[in-house]
Motif scaffolding. Structure first.
Motif, PDB file in Angstrom:
ATOM      1  N   ASN A  29       0.873  -1.168   0.000  1.00  0.00           N
ATOM      2  CA  ASN A  29       0.000   0.000   0.000  1.00  0.00           C
ATOM      3  C   ASN A  29       0.905   1.210   0.000  1.00  0.00           C
ATOM      4  N   PRO A  30       1.125   1.839  -1.192  1.00  0.00           N
ATOM      5  CA  PRO A  30       2.169   2.871  -1.275  1.00  0.00           C
ATOM      6  C   PRO A  30       1.883   4.057  -0.371  1.00  0.00           C
ATOM      7  N   SER A  31       0.644   4.312  -0.046  1.00  0.00           N
ATOM      8  CA  SER A  31       0.364   5.511   0.744  1.00  0.00           C
ATOM      9  C   SER A  31       0.672   5.321   2.229  1.00  0.00           C
ATOM     10  N   LEU A  32       0.965   4.071   2.622  1.00  0.00           N
ATOM     11  CA  LEU A  32       1.252   3.794   4.036  1.00  0.00           C
ATOM     12  C   LEU A  32       2.556   4.478   4.437  1.00  0.00           C
ATOM     13  N   SER A  33       2.557   5.140   5.586  1.00  0.00           N
ATOM     14  CA  SER A  33       3.788   5.799   6.026  1.00  0.00           C
ATOM     15  C   SER A  33       4.795   4.732   6.466  1.00  0.00           C
ATOM     16  N   SER A  34       6.069   5.056   6.347  1.00  0.00           N
ATOM     17  CA  SER A  34       7.078   4.031   6.637  1.00  0.00           C
ATOM     18  C   SER A  34       7.028   3.604   8.097  1.00  0.00           C
ATOM     19  N   ALA A  35       6.578   4.497   8.988  1.00  0.00           N
ATOM     20  CA  ALA A  35       6.510   4.145  10.407  1.00  0.00           C
ATOM     21  C   ALA A  35       5.453   3.069  10.669  1.00  0.00           C
ATOM     22  N   SER A  36       4.466   2.950   9.765  1.00  0.00           N
ATOM     23  CA  SER A  36       3.365   1.998   9.996  1.00  0.00           C
ATOM     24  C   SER A  36       3.630   0.630   9.397  1.00  0.00           C
ATOM     25  N   VAL A  37       4.788   0.488   8.756  1.00  0.00           N
ATOM     26  CA  VAL A  37       5.056  -0.763   8.044  1.00  0.00           C
ATOM     27  C   VAL A  37       5.306  -1.925   9.008  1.00  0.00           C
ATOM     28  N   GLY A  38       6.049  -1.628  10.073  1.00  0.00           N
ATOM     29  CA  GLY A  38       6.416  -2.702  11.009  1.00  0.00           C
ATOM     30  C   GLY A  38       5.279  -3.080  11.935  1.00  0.00           C
ATOM     31  N   ILE A  39       5.518  -4.164  12.688  1.00  0.00           N
ATOM     32  CA  ILE A  39       4.523  -4.649  13.626  1.00  0.00           C
ATOM     33  C   ILE A  39       5.021  -4.349  15.033  1.00  0.00           C
ATOM     34  N   PHE A  40       4.253  -3.596  15.791  1.00  0.00           N
ATOM     35  CA  PHE A  40       4.618  -3.323  17.174  1.00  0.00           C
ATOM     36  C   PHE A  40       3.467  -3.740  18.069  1.00  0.00           C
ATOM     37  N   ASN A  41       3.792  -4.445  19.109  1.00  0.00           N
ATOM     38  CA  ASN A  41       2.751  -4.914  20.028  1.00  0.00           C
ATOM     39  C   ASN A  41       1.614  -5.607  19.284  1.00  0.00           C
ATOM     40  N   ASP A  42       1.965  -6.438  18.337  1.00  0.00           N
ATOM     41  CA  ASP A  42       0.993  -7.248  17.602  1.00  0.00           C
ATOM     42  C   ASP A  42       0.067  -6.435  16.700  1.00  0.00           C
ATOM     43  N   ILE A  43       0.436  -5.206  16.428  1.00  0.00           N
ATOM     44  CA  ILE A  43      -0.419  -4.381  15.560  1.00  0.00           C
ATOM     45  C   ILE A  43       0.469  -3.715  14.517  1.00  0.00           C
ATOM     46  N   GLY A  44      -0.066  -3.506  13.318  1.00  0.00           N
ATOM     47  CA  GLY A  44       0.665  -2.744  12.314  1.00  0.00           C
ATOM     48  C   GLY A  44       0.562  -3.380  10.944  1.00  0.00           C
ATOM     49  N   GLY A  45       1.411  -2.910  10.031  1.00  0.00           N
ATOM     50  CA  GLY A  45       1.394  -3.413   8.665  1.00  0.00           C
ATOM     51  C   GLY A  45       0.271  -2.787   7.851  1.00  0.00           C
ATOM     52  N   ASN A  46       0.021  -3.354   6.687  1.00  0.00           N
ATOM     53  CA  ASN A  46      -1.001  -2.763   5.816  1.00  0.00           C
ATOM     54  C   ASN A  46      -2.364  -3.416   5.971  1.00  0.00           C
ATOM     55  N   GLY A  47      -2.452  -4.505   6.709  1.00  0.00           N
ATOM     56  CA  GLY A  47      -3.751  -5.135   6.939  1.00  0.00           C
ATOM     57  C   GLY A  47      -4.425  -5.633   5.673  1.00  0.00           C
ATOM     58  N   MET A  48      -3.630  -5.867   4.644  1.00  0.00           N
ATOM     59  CA  MET A  48      -4.199  -6.230   3.330  1.00  0.00           C
ATOM     60  C   MET A  48      -4.785  -7.646   3.363  1.00  0.00           C
ATOM     61  N   ASP A  49      -6.041  -7.783   2.923  1.00  0.00           N
ATOM     62  CA  ASP A  49      -6.675  -9.098   2.880  1.00  0.00           C
ATOM     63  C   ASP A  49      -5.950  -9.988   1.873  1.00  0.00           C
ATOM     64  N   TRP A  50      -5.899 -11.271   2.197  1.00  0.00           N
ATOM     65  CA  TRP A  50      -5.316 -12.227   1.252  1.00  0.00           C
ATOM     66  C   TRP A  50      -6.452 -12.830   0.424  1.00  0.00           C
ATOM     67  N   ILE A  51      -6.357 -12.647  -0.910  1.00  0.00           N
ATOM     68  CA  ILE A  51      -7.388 -13.223  -1.768  1.00  0.00           C
ATOM     69  C   ILE A  51      -6.894 -14.579  -2.249  1.00  0.00           C
ATOM     70  N   GLU A  52      -7.471 -15.607  -1.716  1.00  0.00           N
ATOM     71  CA  GLU A  52      -7.032 -16.954  -2.057  1.00  0.00           C
ATOM     72  C   GLU A  52      -7.521 -17.340  -3.453  1.00  0.00           C
ATOM     73  N   ILE A  53      -8.763 -17.027  -3.755  1.00  0.00           N
ATOM     74  CA  ILE A  53      -9.253 -17.252  -5.124  1.00  0.00           C
ATOM     75  C   ILE A  53      -9.861 -15.951  -5.615  1.00  0.00           C
ATOM     76  N   ARG A  54      -9.314 -15.440  -6.686  1.00  0.00           N
ATOM     77  CA  ARG A  54      -9.960 -14.272  -7.270  1.00  0.00           C
ATOM     78  C   ARG A  54     -10.645 -14.670  -8.575  1.00  0.00           C
ATOM     79  N   PHE A  55     -11.521 -13.806  -9.003  1.00  0.00           N
ATOM     80  CA  PHE A  55     -12.362 -14.140 -10.151  1.00  0.00           C
ATOM     81  C   PHE A  55     -11.508 -14.469 -11.371  1.00  0.00           C
ATOM     82  N   ALA A  56     -10.360 -13.824 -11.482  1.00  0.00           N
ATOM     83  CA  ALA A  56      -9.475 -14.110 -12.626  1.00  0.00           C
ATOM     84  C   ALA A  56      -9.072 -15.586 -12.635  1.00  0.00           C
ATOM     85  N   GLU A  57      -8.909 -16.175 -11.453  1.00  0.00           N
ATOM     86  CA  GLU A  57      -8.531 -17.585 -11.417  1.00  0.00           C
ATOM     87  C   GLU A  57      -9.708 -18.454 -11.861  1.00  0.00           C
TER      88      GLU A  57
END
Lengths: 600, 1064
Positions: A393-421
């Motif tokens: 997520n390019p708009s995420l600030s660099s400070a939010s990239v890491g995980i601190f106290n079990d929280i952080g990152g981009n929170g991006m959902d993992w799409i296991e099957i997308r319609f293209a598949e």
């Protein structure tokens, strides 16, 4: 003392847990289901590293496959797979963490499927739950079957006094069960919809249909349906079945609003109802404790808060696999192609996936930012020569990239099957059953969405004139469309193309021609901007002025060439698992192996 | 045996010979010393005639009567009669006779007296045996008792720690010398497997205090001076406590008042504590030199080396080690004040005690306050009430974490930080981390930050009983007892942020510190924390006991039946907040309120109901029989399996009462006894019988969109049949006393067959795809045997010198004869599973006896070459041996050394002989009591921490100075990069002979003479000098105390104290 004289003296309230009453309690089953999803639903690739899970992303796609010991065994680059190497099935007698023991995950489903019907909940509530448990069980068996060929089928709750276990069953029996579970899921989930806020990621009828189509695609594919094995003759009929299931999945998905996202680079960025492409997903969050994903950190350069991983570094093979912007192959004969500027004029998915030296990458919201991947580039530590932008997520600030106290990152959902598949599966079964036009139509819409120009060759599709050529085109299309989505390994195994890989794992290096030139590149002007920021990386002269060409290659010196053994298409059961029961036979091809999954 | 006996008889005879001669002397006074006593010159004498009788009223021949304060005295004649002339100003006589208590009698105004002697042997001492008492001679089980007076002056951490090496078959282990560190007792090697311990199974004995089942905490809180008696039931005699009696019972009776004038007693001590063994680590110079040497061997970059100037600088290293910076001798004190007294109708006892033990760093301290009181009153004839009320409070404070009794992380940092690293520079704490757990911490910074962790545990107990023994029903008594206990606990951890400083470094390898601050490391606010916790518990126990005891001629009968019921509950809650907003305030509201997180919440309940009976019969107190049965119900099991029946039968024969033994006058007492019975154990997790699911709110939950949902997970599969663990125990004992009770010898042999033992670890007996965790079952079988010997000698010599010694030792072993294992995994026979442990011996198959068989150290390149020529493919952990490395036997014959070559190293690691010895010496008003441990043989091993290789971040013990190097090819220890050592593989190389001789504690007493105490109106006054963990004379290791398991643990503490004891 008086109260003690009652009969219930020994009946104490259990404050620490619940007993079998849970099957009458909707909330309790909801929690139980959440625990089951947590164990079974696939994660972002490389999120779970226990039990050598990462070997199941080994392929010609990423550089990591050449550095990770387990992956190198898979590809035959160094070492070979022996009896205890494929631990996906189980290593522990517990189901506490993902990957501990898949049969603990299956047991959770078996219990629900056995006990929910006897509970007191209303029938429609029971159906909603049952549908999901059937589908989850199918997911586990499908994963096990495509790795090991055939595994023991346990479908009922077990306990020490009532153990009804047999040995491994054939691939056919496994697929029959998977399809039957998915049919049950589709029946139970008919008409069920989930609210995005509280039910995103729950399995729907369309998702179950997509899983079923995928399972049947595998059953028809060469891994299970080899074309050159006299003992197990090819069955063309299986493609027919796969085609019907794919058609149904495609239509069910369309009917529930599934469609390709307009922009390839937004597939993972958009979440929830605005993402029409997600068919089956696992949610992640940047704000919910312990529900984070490390994908942003593993993708980003160090300069913007990341700790980049080799599994997001493309190999030369992947770089070459991308077609040109008109769908034609990228090779020396192609006038559009310049080996020194190999990123130029490519299928737009190239630049939407791969960050090359000097590529635009407006991370942390910095518009106009370029990414420099040449060796010792100023501002970067642990430089990779390429990065992957798919899960960033390019708009995420660099400070939010890491995980601190079990929280952080981009929170991006993992799409296991997308319609293209779903579409690609449909296209493949159409091609195998002789409907080349339908196959092309489906791929055409994917290429259109990708931004490929129609050009002289109908988005490159007219280069495939028959089923065989189309088969190759489809494989290439999957490699590009799903790059870094963890599909390539399974596609190579499913189509029995893994052992045909040639070459080895390597990637390009970018190096400045001299330290003096590096200093020039990094010299700052009055505004504090380095000279390199103003380079035109699509200008051959500019690039060759500063950077070494031909590009040097990065490779692991200990690695040899690809040497996937043809018996690796079905893996051996690990030692602890094998030795836990006398009923188990080892997979054929390995020491003491007698079990051939393809036998009926 | 004959020889000393012969000598003894000679001695006796010679005294007899002397007697008539003495009688002939003109004055009936003899002087044992030839010097003229001024007494003899005194002219005023008063004559006193008396008679000395034993407890049965028979005259005592040969008793000594001395004038108090002198050596002048007479002996009684055959009729027990004596005559003595006393000076007018000293009318007190001292009467003594072997085997009896010494008495002082004031004869003022009397001319004719009769003196009744009281036995001082323990044959007739009263022993608490559970729901009653017995005389020692009637006890039929292996019951040891400890007189609390013997241990009350030892400055040990608590009463349990003071029991070390005093009772045969009672193991005492202290986890470390840290104040408040756990002390665990173990009776006869009671066993719980590692797997079973995870399921709530314990190997600790059961604690019963004043008839109420209690816990080790309450026991440890007791002050020895308020305890009347401690009994340890070691065998099936514990069956009267059927439930949980399987691992022994510690029975404690606390003090009650005595009829008589009100007495006030004080005793206490003040002591200084310090480490018994100070950690001896490499000095900065030695450390650097060693690193240089290793660097040279491994061809590291020149920039890693310490230069010659660096080394010269380190010779005058300006810094103290971190240990020296923080470690200080500490203070320990204890005070106890009690009053007691009463009349025939009512007696009372009340006492308070205070104990404070300080730690040696980080403001650690543990304080214990306790108050105990008891009233005994006779309401009407035959009806007595006993009411006791007790309150205890323990407070523990520390400026570092209390979570580890051994304080490993903190202590390890102190000793392993290289000594060129200062702990602070100009008052600023240095940021240096050498272990992961302590990254970005500095012990001093933590202490100075205001960090603390404190705990407070309080409990009260009301214990009341009514005893009715009507006169019209001779021998019948009824007793009802009810007790209620409550506990409450609270604690808080406060972790504020602190700053650490990095300084500009200097030196060739940049290891040395300058005074210039480079950067400041500020702890992240999210790591600040306040964590309060609260707990409470409540329990009651009630019992009714009916007893009928009577004697019919030569037959005695004692029948007791009873019923008991108890219930308990406990709950705890803790939570934390992080991200401190208001600095320097240790209040929850000073933290970010949105960070509130539950840390722990627990609620437990348990109930138990029992019926029991005991029948004692004896014929002439010579042939004894006892039958005990207890029926117990435990809430830990499913209905239908809650009941357990535990019977025991015991017999005894007092051989010395037989006529044919009367003539053997050297044998004073001999009893043979045996018992056989069943004891049970229900201490295991509750609800294992029930299918169970538990909610996980955080770890394994799931997310739908942004909505988190908790997960519900199956815990363990039910075993509806789970029930009592059982131990069938046989015990045979001999009690004997020789030579007028001077010498005692006791022997016990036990055989314990345990079955239905709680067993977990049978997962592997199920196919891995069964999809469940194996339930806890009653399956394991174990067999254990042991012998216990105790020897005692006590004598008061005629010159007034008293000697009393006790020595105990024993041998034991245990075998697992049945346990779950997977027959398909027999190839995996390594610790901790010991899959082939069946029927094997714990003296061989124990976790420390597992390693490689050491062959040689390759001291020269020639030796390496020769070795490799013989063993061409030989590798250790994949590495080819180098000079200075150790090589090992290839036990599995695959040509290389891997984990698979680890094996049992010795056939037996137990000592050849191991004993605890207590020696008491007394002379006049002085006494000295010493407790020793002596262990001969056996194998002990260097702990893995001692094998740690040094790095530029980790210092090592100074014994490493003597390691192999080019200059020192005959060094004792290998090169640091020895492949086996890097893997921390144990081996016979690391084994040492376990011989240890050690003085555990010593108490020296001086009773201030009565002449002085009378003047200041004090009943008694005693001064004491005592010490605990005093010194080790022989020990296998120099780098740590034999009682410490690792040099990284908070060390064992030596305490030397001065005490005072007075009574008014």
């Amino acid at each position: 003392m008086t109260q003690s004289c009652k009969d219930d003296f020994f009946e104490l309230v259990d404050h620490g847990g619940l007993d079998a009453r849970i099957w009458d309690n909707e909330g309790a089953i909801e929690y139980y289901l959440a625990g089951t999803y947590s164990m079974i639903m696939p994660t972002h690739p490389h999120e779970v590293t226990t039990n050598d899970m990462q070997m199941h992303y080994a392929s010609d796609e990423n550089y990591f496959s050449g550095t990770n010991a387990a992956s190198k065994k898979v590809l035959g680059l160094s070492g070979e797979i022996t009896l205890n190497d494929v631990k996906y099935i189980a290593t522990k007698y517990q189901g506490t963490n993902i990957g501990d023991n898949r049969y603990f995950d299956i047991a959770r489903c078996n219990n629900a499927i056995a006990y929910i019907p006897a509970g007191t909940l209303p029938p429609e509530v029971k159906k909603k739950f049952l549908g999901q448990f059937y589908a989850l069980r199918a997911i586990v068996y499908f994963e096990l079957t495509r790795l090991y060929g055939g595994v023991p089928l346990v479908l009922d709750p077990q306990n020490p006094d009532k153990l009804e276990l047999s040995g491994r069953v054939s691939a056919k029996a496994c697929f029959t069960q998977i399809v039957s579970d998915l049919d049950a899921a589709m029946t139970n989930l008919d008409g069920v919809t989930w609210d995005d806020g509280t039910g995103r990621g729950k399995i729907t009828k369309a998702a179950a249909a997509a899983l079923k189509a995928k399972a049947l695609l595998y059953w028809a594919s060469p891994q299970f349906n080899p074309t050159d094995n006299a003992a197990h003759p090819y069955e063309a009929q299986r493609w027919q079945t796969a085609f019907q299931a794919s058609k149904e999945a495609y239509e069910l998905c369309q009917a529930t609003g599934r469609a390709l996202m307009p922009n390839y680079n937004e597939i993972f960025l958009k979440e929830g109802i605005s993402n029409t492409e997600a068919v089956l997903l696992r949610s992640y969050s940047a704000t919910s404790p312990k529900r984070y994903t490390i994908v942003e950190r593993a993708s980003r350069p160090a300069s913007e808060g990341g700790a980049p991983a080799d599994y997001y570094v493309p190999t030369t093979l992947l770089l070459k696999a991308y077609r040109m912007k008109d769908g034609t192959p990228a090779n020396g004969d192609n006038l559009l192609y310049d080996d020194a500027l190999f990123w130029k004029n490519r299928d737009p998915r190239f630049k939407n996936t791969i960050v090359y030296n000097g590529a635009d990458w407006p991370l942390s919201g910095k518009t106009g930012r370029k990414q420099w991947n040449y060796t010792n580039a100023d501002g970067e530590s642990s430089i990779k020569s390429f990065y992957c932008k798919k899960f960033v997520n390019p708009s995420l600030s660099s400070a939010s990239v890491g995980i601190f106290n079990d929280i952080g990152g981009n929170g991006m959902d993992w799409i296991e099957i997308r319609f293209a598949e779903v579409m690609m599966n449909y296209a493949e079964s159409a091609n195998e059953t002789g409907d080349l036009a339908l196959a092309k139509e489906l791929v055409r819409s994917i290429r259109q969405r990708a931004g490929i120009e129609q050009g002289k060759y109908d988005y490159g599709l007219s280069l495939a004139a028959n089923k065989e050529q189309m088969r190759d085109l489809l494989m290439n299309e999957r490699q590009i469309e799903f790059a870094f989505e963890g599909k390539r390994y399974h596609d190579l195994r499913r189509t029995r193309r893994m052992h045909t890989l040639e070459g080895t794992i390597q990637t390009y290096l970018f190096e400045t021609k001299s330290d003096a030139l590096k200093k020039i590149l990094e010299a700052k002007n009055a505004a504090g901007i380095m000279h390199r920021e103003r380079l035109d990386m699509n200008n051959r002269d500019t690039v060759l002025n500063y950077f070494k060409y031909p590009y040097n290659l990065r490779a692991e010196s200990a690695n040899g060439a690809f040497a996937f053994r043809d018996y690796y298409y079905f893996y051996p059961l690990p030692n602890t698992f094998m030795s836990s029961s006398p009923l188990l036979e080892q997979t054929i091809g390995y020491e003491g192996g007698t079990f051939d999954p393809l036998n009926n | 045996m004959n020889y000393p006996f012969f000598k003894k008889s000679l001695l006796k005879r010679s005294i007899k010979l002397l007697c008539p001669l003495l009688a002939l002397s003109p004055a009936p006074v003899f002087a044992l010393s030839t010097t003229n006593s001024p007494l003899l010159l005194s002219t005023k004498f008063a004559g006193v005639t008396g008679r000395v009788l034993d407890q049965d009223g028979k005259p005592v021949h040969g008793a000594t009567i001395l004038v108090k304060g002198s050596k002048a005295g007479v002996k009684t004649g055959e009729d027990g009669v004596f005559h003595i002339n006393l000076p007018a100003d000293n009318t007190v006589i001292v009467v003594s006779y072997v085997g009896y208590k010494v008495q002082e009698i004031d004869t003022k105004g009397k001319t004719n007296i009769t003196i009744r002697l009281e036995s001082n042997t323990s044959i007739d001492e009263v022993v608490v045996v559970g729901y009653g008492t017995k005389k020692r001679r009637e006890v039929l089980g292996a019951v040891a008792s400890v007189d609390p007076k013997e241990i009350q002056d030892i400055p040990a951490a608590n009463i349990a720690a003071a029991l070390r090496d005093r009772v045969a078959g009672l193991g005492v282990s202290e986890s470390s010398g840290r104040p408040g560190a756990a002390v665990t007792l173990n009776v006869r090697n009671a066993f719980a497997s590692d797997q079973a311990k995870l399921q709530g199974v314990t190997n600790e004995p059961l604690y019963v205090i004043d008839g109420i089942i209690s816990s080790s905490d309450v026991f440890e809180n007791l002050d020895a001076s308020m305890v009347e008696n401690i009994s340890i039931l070691k065998d099936a005699s514990a069956a009267i406590y059927g439930a949980s009696g399987a691992k022994g019972v510690i029975l404690v009776t606390t003090k009650r008042g005595q009829v008589g004038k009100t007495q006030l007693t004080y005793n206490g001590y003040l002591g200084i504590s310090d480490a018994t063994v100070k950690p001896k680590m490499l000095s900065a110079y030695q450390h650097a030199k060693l690193l240089n040497e290793t660097y040279a061997l491994n061809n590291v970059q020149p920039t890693e080396f310490f230069s010659d100037e660096d080394l010269a600088y380190l010779k005058t290293n300006p810094y103290k080690s971190w240990y020296d910076e923080l470690w200080k001798p500490s203070k320990m004190e204890r005070h106890n004040l009690s009053i007691s007294g009463g009349s025939e109708k009512i007696t009372f006892f009340a006492g308070g005690s205070y104990q404070k033990e300080d730690g040696n760093y980080a403001g650690m301290s543990q304080q214990k306050y306790s108050f105990r009181s008891g009233f005994n009153t006779q309401i009407i004839d035959g009806l007595k009430a006993d009411i006791a009320f007790n309150v205890n409070n323990t407070k523990t404070n520390s400026q570092n974490s209390l979570s580890d009794d051994r304080d490993q992380n903190f202590y390890q940092t102190l000793i392993t930080t290289p000594q060129w690293v200062p702990i602070q520079i100009d008052g600023l704490p240095v940021n240096f981390s050498n272990i992961n757990a302590n990254s970005n911490t500095n012990p001093l910074a933590i202490i100075n930050s205001g960090y603390y962790q404190k705990r407070s545990n309080a409990n009260y107990n009301i214990n009341a009983s009514l005893n009715y023994a009507p006169e019209y029903l001779k021998g019948f008594s009824a007793r009802i007892q009810i007790s209620n206990s409550g506990t409450s606990s609270s604690g808080q951890e406060y972790l504020p942020a602190y700053d650490l400083y990095e300084f500009v470094r200097t030196g060739n390898n940049n290891k040395f510190y300058t005074n210039t601050v480079d950067k400041v490391f500020r702890m992240d606010g999210s790591k600040t924390r306040i964590l309060p916790s609260l707990g409470k518990g409540n329990s009651y126990q009630g019992n009714i006991v009916l007893q009928y005891a009577n004697t019919f001629g030569k037959h005695s009968l004692d029948l007791m039946v009873g019923a008991e019921q108890s219930a308990s509950n406990a709950e705890g809650l803790s939570a934390y907040w992080t991200n401190q907003q208001l600095l320097n305030l240790d209040e929850y509201w000073a933290f970010d309120q949105s960070t509130f997180t539950r840390s722990d919440r627990s609620i437990t309940e348990a109930v138990k109901r029992s019926f029991f009976g005991r029948l004692n019969y004896d014929y002439k107190k010579k042939y004894l029989l006892e039958v005990i049965t207890r029926v117990d119900a435990s809430s830990n099991f499913a209905k239908g399996n809650i009941w357990g029946v535990f019977p025991t039968v015991a017999t005894g024969w007092v051989v010395s009462d037989e006529e044919f033994f009367k003539d053997l006058n050297y044998l004073s007492y001999l009893k043979l006894r045996a018992n056989y019975g069943l004891v049970g154990e229900d201490r295991v997790l509750a609800r294992l019988w029930q299918e169970r699911f538990s909610v996980d709110l955080v770890n394994t939950g799931y997310l739908y969109g942004e909505t988190p949902v908790a997960s519900l997970n199956p815990t363990i599969i039910a075993n509806p049949d789970i029930s009592w663990e059982k131990h069938r125990t046989f015990n045979f004992g001999i009690e004997s006393r020789w030579f007028d009770n001077k010498l005692s010898f006791g022997f016990e042999y036990y055989l314990r067959n345990s079955y239905d033992v709680f067993d977990k670890g049978n997962d592997e007996n199920f196919p891995m795809y069964a999809g469940f965790k194996a339930p806890v079952v009653n399956y394991q079988k174990r067999r254990g045997w042991g012998t216990e010997f105790s020897l005692g000698y006590q004598n008061t010599f005629s010159n007034g010198f008293k000697l009393s010694t006790n020595m105990n030792f024993g041998y034991s072993a245990s075998y697992t004869t049945q346990m779950y294992f997977n027959k398909f995994q027999l190839w995996d026979f390594s610790y901790p599973d010991w899959k082939v442990e069946m029927g094997t011996d714990s003296r061989k198959y124990n976790s420390s006896n597992y390693g490689l068989i050491y062959q040689d150290m390759l001291r020269t390149q020639q030796e390496v070459d020769n070795f490799l020529a013989k063993n061409p493919n030989y590798t250790i952990d994949g590495k080819v041996p180098q000079v200075g490395w150790t090589v090992y036997e290839d036990t599995n014959g695959d040509g290389k050394i891997t984990e698979k070559d680890l094996t049992t190293m010795f056939d037996n690691t137990s000592p050849v002989f191991s004993t605890g010895i207590t020696v008491g010496l007394a002379y006049k008003s002085f006494s000295l009591n010493t407790n020793f441990r002596a262990v001969f043989g056996g194998k002990v091993f260097y702990e893995s921490q001692a094998m740690t290789a040094p790095t530029a971040f980790v210092n090592v013990p100074s014994f490493w100075e003597d390691h192999w190097s080019l200059e020192n090819p005959n060094g004792k220890f290998p090169r640091y990069d020895d492949a086996a050592m890097m893997k921390k593989w144990n081996s016979t190389f690391w084994a040492e002979d376990g011989t240890t001789i050690r003085i555990n504690n010593m108490v020296f007493n001086w009773s201030v003479p009565k002449t002085f105490t009378d003047k200041i109106n004090v009943r008694s006054l005693k001064l004491m000098l005592s010490g605990n963990n005093l010194w080790t004379i022989v020990a296998p290791f120099k780098h740590r105390d034999p009682y410490s398991s690792s040099l990284y643990n908070y060390p064992t503490i030596r305490t030397i104290s001065f005490g005072l004891n007075f009574g008014i």
